[in-house]
Design a protein around this motif. Sequence first.
Motif, PDB file in Angstrom:
ATOM      1  N   GLN A 174      40.643  45.801  39.733  1.00  0.00           N
ATOM      2  CA  GLN A 174      40.642  45.435  41.146  1.00  0.00           C
ATOM      3  C   GLN A 174      39.757  43.847  41.091  1.00  0.00           C
ATOM      4  O   GLN A 174      40.110  42.942  41.772  1.00  0.00           O
ATOM      5  N   HIS A 175      38.739  43.958  40.345  1.00  0.00           N
ATOM      6  CA  HIS A 175      37.986  42.686  40.272  1.00  0.00           C
ATOM      7  C   HIS A 175      38.601  41.516  39.400  1.00  0.00           C
ATOM      8  O   HIS A 175      38.195  40.372  40.123  1.00  0.00           O
ATOM      9  N   CYS A 195      40.771  40.118  42.113  1.00  0.00           N
ATOM     10  CA  CYS A 195      40.165  39.422  43.147  1.00  0.00           C
ATOM     11  C   CYS A 195      39.687  37.946  42.544  1.00  0.00           C
ATOM     12  O   CYS A 195      39.572  36.873  43.330  1.00  0.00           O
ATOM     13  N   MET A 196      39.164  38.060  41.322  1.00  0.00           N
ATOM     14  CA  MET A 196      38.648  36.692  40.699  1.00  0.00           C
ATOM     15  C   MET A 196      39.640  35.682  40.673  1.00  0.00           C
ATOM     16  O   MET A 196      39.468  34.525  40.469  1.00  0.00           O
ATOM     17  N   GLN A 234      37.364  47.417  37.230  1.00  0.00           N
ATOM     18  CA  GLN A 234      37.415  46.178  36.611  1.00  0.00           C
ATOM     19  C   GLN A 234      38.742  45.548  37.039  1.00  0.00           C
ATOM     20  O   GLN A 234      38.888  44.293  37.193  1.00  0.00           O
ATOM     21  N   TYR A 257      32.502  35.097  43.269  1.00  0.00           N
ATOM     22  CA  TYR A 257      32.158  35.652  42.055  1.00  0.00           C
ATOM     23  C   TYR A 257      31.313  34.560  41.465  1.00  0.00           C
ATOM     24  O   TYR A 257      31.522  33.282  41.279  1.00  0.00           O
TER      25      TYR A 257
END
Length: 191
Positions: free
Chosen positions: A147-148, A151-152, A145, A186
């Motif tokens: 990491q993303h 990235c978001m 979570q 995303y």
Amino acid sequence: MIKKVLRKIKRILIDGKSPAQMELENLKSRGLRIGEHVDIFTDYPFDSLYPGLISVGNYVTISSNVKILAHDASMGYLNGGATKIGIVDIGDHVFIGHGSTILCNVRIGDHAVIGAGSVVTTDVPPHTVFAGNPARFIKTTEAFQAQHRHCMDTHPNICRPWRELVQLQAEEWEEIRSQLKDTYGYIVRPK
């Protein structure tokens, strides 16, 4: 052959259920346990010979082309016909990625993620991400979570419900393609 197809069409028109929905009801009547709010994006993921050995928790996503098996008959050729069987228990809030296979005698803990194309042969602890063939530990869901989330913040976010994407026209896809030209992005829920 034509009569068989016509019977299926008649059942769908009369009952309002697809053959896959009818098969799911049949498997439930034979012991398959499925919780609430389970999204199944494939027609026949469950072992039809041993459905009573499979349980699926609440808020689970089963992606396309997933197979969940409670038996392994491959040993029959070596053991005079013996078939290995085992319980498959999938916890709550689990995501099973596209094309994955869950083999017999496997428990998948709550809040686990199974990566696309994985073959799960061993238990998956809660709050972990497993992927590969055979599936192995990748990271915790907390690290996944984080990491993303990072990235978001640095990649394009397309703000629309993902279920609407099937209705997009070519021009709308071109707009999304232009945003993703040199990267990934995303799909996020509108706030």
